[in-house]
Design a protein around this motif. Structure first.
Motif, PDB file in Angstrom:
ATOM      1  N   SER A 204     -93.662 -35.463  14.974  1.00  0.00           N
ATOM      2  CA  SER A 204     -94.179 -34.393  14.128  1.00  0.00           C
ATOM      3  C   SER A 204     -94.067 -34.807  12.665  1.00  0.00           C
ATOM      4  O   SER A 204     -93.330 -35.746  12.330  1.00  0.00           O
ATOM      5  CB  SER A 204     -93.400 -33.105  14.378  1.00  0.00           C
ATOM      6  OG  SER A 204     -93.943 -32.038  13.638  1.00  0.00           O
TER       7      SER A 204
ATOM      8  N   ILE B   8     -84.841 -26.117  17.230  1.00  0.00           N
ATOM      9  CA  ILE B   8     -85.334 -25.570  15.963  1.00  0.00           C
ATOM     10  C   ILE B   8     -85.268 -24.050  15.987  1.00  0.00           C
ATOM     11  O   ILE B   8     -84.903 -23.402  14.997  1.00  0.00           O
ATOM     12  CB  ILE B   8     -86.771 -26.061  15.701  1.00  0.00           C
ATOM     13  CG1 ILE B   8     -86.784 -27.577  15.523  1.00  0.00           C
ATOM     14  CG2 ILE B   8     -87.355 -25.389  14.464  1.00  0.00           C
ATOM     15  CD1 ILE B   8     -88.169 -28.172  15.448  1.00  0.00           C
TER      16      ILE B   8
ATOM     17  N   LYS C  42     -81.755 -22.802  15.448  1.00  0.00           N
ATOM     18  CA  LYS C  42     -81.330 -22.921  14.055  1.00  0.00           C
ATOM     19  C   LYS C  42     -82.047 -21.934  13.137  1.00  0.00           C
ATOM     20  O   LYS C  42     -81.795 -21.916  11.925  1.00  0.00           O
ATOM     21  CB  LYS C  42     -81.595 -24.343  13.560  1.00  0.00           C
ATOM     22  CG  LYS C  42     -80.734 -25.396  14.242  1.00  0.00           C
ATOM     23  CD  LYS C  42     -81.114 -26.796  13.766  1.00  0.00           C
ATOM     24  CE  LYS C  42     -80.303 -27.865  14.478  1.00  0.00           C
ATOM     25  NZ  LYS C  42     -80.729 -29.230  14.083  1.00  0.00           N
TER      26      LYS C  42
ATOM     27  N   LEU D 216     -86.517 -30.055  21.780  1.00  0.00           N
ATOM     28  CA  LEU D 216     -86.605 -30.139  20.324  1.00  0.00           C
ATOM     29  C   LEU D 216     -86.988 -28.793  19.721  1.00  0.00           C
ATOM     30  O   LEU D 216     -86.364 -28.327  18.755  1.00  0.00           O
ATOM     31  CB  LEU D 216     -87.630 -31.202  19.926  1.00  0.00           C
ATOM     32  CG  LEU D 216     -87.934 -31.321  18.430  1.00  0.00           C
ATOM     33  CD1 LEU D 216     -86.686 -31.751  17.668  1.00  0.00           C
ATOM     34  CD2 LEU D 216     -89.068 -32.322  18.194  1.00  0.00           C
ATOM     35  N   VAL D 217     -87.999 -28.159  20.281  1.00  0.00           N
ATOM     36  CA  VAL D 217     -88.452 -26.866  19.758  1.00  0.00           C
ATOM     37  C   VAL D 217     -87.367 -25.806  19.929  1.00  0.00           C
ATOM     38  O   VAL D 217     -87.118 -25.000  19.020  1.00  0.00           O
ATOM     39  CB  VAL D 217     -89.761 -26.426  20.455  1.00  0.00           C
ATOM     40  CG1 VAL D 217     -90.108 -24.980  20.111  1.00  0.00           C
ATOM     41  CG2 VAL D 217     -90.908 -27.354  20.037  1.00  0.00           C
TER      42      VAL D 217
ATOM     43  N   MET E  89     -85.227 -21.945  12.403  1.00  0.00           N
ATOM     44  CA  MET E  89     -86.197 -22.663  11.572  1.00  0.00           C
ATOM     45  C   MET E  89     -87.640 -22.494  12.053  1.00  0.00           C
ATOM     46  O   MET E  89     -88.558 -23.036  11.456  1.00  0.00           O
ATOM     47  CB  MET E  89     -85.838 -24.151  11.540  1.00  0.00           C
ATOM     48  CG  MET E  89     -84.491 -24.443  10.914  1.00  0.00           C
ATOM     49  SD  MET E  89     -83.954 -26.165  11.139  1.00  0.00           S
ATOM     50  CE  MET E  89     -85.254 -27.038  10.257  1.00  0.00           C
ATOM     51  N   LEU E  90     -87.835 -21.732  13.125  1.00  0.00           N
ATOM     52  CA  LEU E  90     -89.180 -21.513  13.641  1.00  0.00           C
ATOM     53  C   LEU E  90     -89.417 -20.008  13.756  1.00  0.00           C
ATOM     54  O   LEU E  90     -88.625 -19.303  14.394  1.00  0.00           O
ATOM     55  CB  LEU E  90     -89.342 -22.173  15.015  1.00  0.00           C
ATOM     56  CG  LEU E  90     -90.768 -22.335  15.532  1.00  0.00           C
ATOM     57  CD1 LEU E  90     -91.533 -23.353  14.686  1.00  0.00           C
ATOM     58  CD2 LEU E  90     -90.760 -22.799  16.982  1.00  0.00           C
TER      59      LEU E  90
ATOM     60  N   TYR F 169     -97.624 -24.301  20.972  1.00  0.00           N
ATOM     61  CA  TYR F 169     -96.165 -24.310  20.834  1.00  0.00           C
ATOM     62  C   TYR F 169     -95.530 -24.264  22.222  1.00  0.00           C
ATOM     63  O   TYR F 169     -95.726 -23.308  22.982  1.00  0.00           O
ATOM     64  CB  TYR F 169     -95.692 -23.119  19.994  1.00  0.00           C
ATOM     65  CG  TYR F 169     -95.907 -23.326  18.521  1.00  0.00           C
ATOM     66  CD1 TYR F 169     -94.998 -24.056  17.764  1.00  0.00           C
ATOM     67  CD2 TYR F 169     -97.034 -22.807  17.875  1.00  0.00           C
ATOM     68  CE1 TYR F 169     -95.181 -24.266  16.410  1.00  0.00           C
ATOM     69  CE2 TYR F 169     -97.231 -23.010  16.509  1.00  0.00           C
ATOM     70  CZ  TYR F 169     -96.306 -23.741  15.787  1.00  0.00           C
ATOM     71  OH  TYR F 169     -96.508 -23.946  14.441  1.00  0.00           O
TER      72      TYR F 169
END
Length: 254
Positions: A93, A196, A199, A192-193, A201-202, A187
């Motif tokens: 990415s 995120i 955290k 990995l997603v 962050m998405l 999505y």
């Protein structure tokens, strides 16, 4: 057992979408060659497949280097006699404001997400052209190769290029019994997603609201089409770029 006795290479097979496709292909009867840069993770997945009665081989690869992909294809053909399915899944990415995107980051994204796809297609085709049975190539692209998203210049350009490459190679090799298609996920909740998301962050709520089906996709949502495109049931299907995004790329209202 829709892929019984077929031989498949899956790049980026150490985690996420590639890992799940490799395991599903093994369950469908395919011999699977797992390829990525993460040797330890590959060995673990290969052992899991073998413990379940399947056949798997783990090989390291750097898709940015054509000679690395050539070596994987040669080893596969030497070990198993042929190559029936090539999954070009390895990718990275790249999210950054375009005005500040460094040339080396632009280059790195294209080398992995576009050049790597071409090298994988080319290496696989050279082997498949020598086989009477031909073969099947599946490129894992993205809905962001179909629609644009801010701060993803390198990623969107690479994936759009991979989509057009899929169509071009499909036309070029169709008469030679090689099919080339692409899956364009939206999505998807990979490891990995999910990290995120955990955290914060998405913007999960915004993504769910924007997606007509109202959710983030799961890796399992991709496996059915991955098996179909690799099987003889899709023998008249080539040059297709198939979004698996819950309707995201089709939706253009509010």
């Amino acid at each position: 057992m829709k892929l019984k006795d077929k031989v498949a290479i899956v790049t980026g097979a150490s985690k996420g979408i590639g890992k799940s496709i490799a395991i599903r292909y093994a369950e469908e009867g395919a011999t699977v060659v797992l390829a990525s840069r993460s040797e330890d993770l590959l060995a673990s997945i290969a052992s899991r497949i073998q413990d379940s009665g399947g056949r798997a081989l783990a090989l390291t690869v750097d898709v940015r280097r054509p000679e690395s992909l050539e070596a994987v294809v040669r080893k596969t053909a030497s070990e198993f006699g042929r190559l029936d399915i090539m999954i070009n899944n390895a990718g990275i990415s790249m999210v950054h404001p375009s005005e500040d995107l460094k040339p080396e980051d632009w280059q790195r994204a294209l080398e992995t997400d576009l050049f790597g796809v071409f090298y994988g297609c080319q290496s696989a085709a050279r082997q498949m052209l020598s086989q009477a049975s031909g073969g099947c190539i599946i490129n894992i692209s993205s809905m962001y190769g179909i629609i644009a998203a801010p701060m993803r210049a390198a990623y969107c350009a690479s994936k759009a290029g991979a989509n057009m490459l899929t169509k071009l190679l499909a036309c070029e090799w169709a008469a030679k019994n090689i099919r080339v298609n692409a899956i364009a996920p939206g999505y998807i909740r990979t490891e990995l997603v999910q990290g995120i998301i955990d955290k914060g962050m998405l913007p999960v709520g915004a993504i769910q609201k924007r997606t007509p089906q109202g959710r983030i996709g799961e890796v399992d949502d991709l496996l059915g089409i991955a098996v179909l495109l690799a099987s003889d049931e899709s023998s008249f299907m080539t040059g297709a770029v198939i979004p698996v995004d819950g309707g995201w790329s089709a939706y253009g209202y509010l």
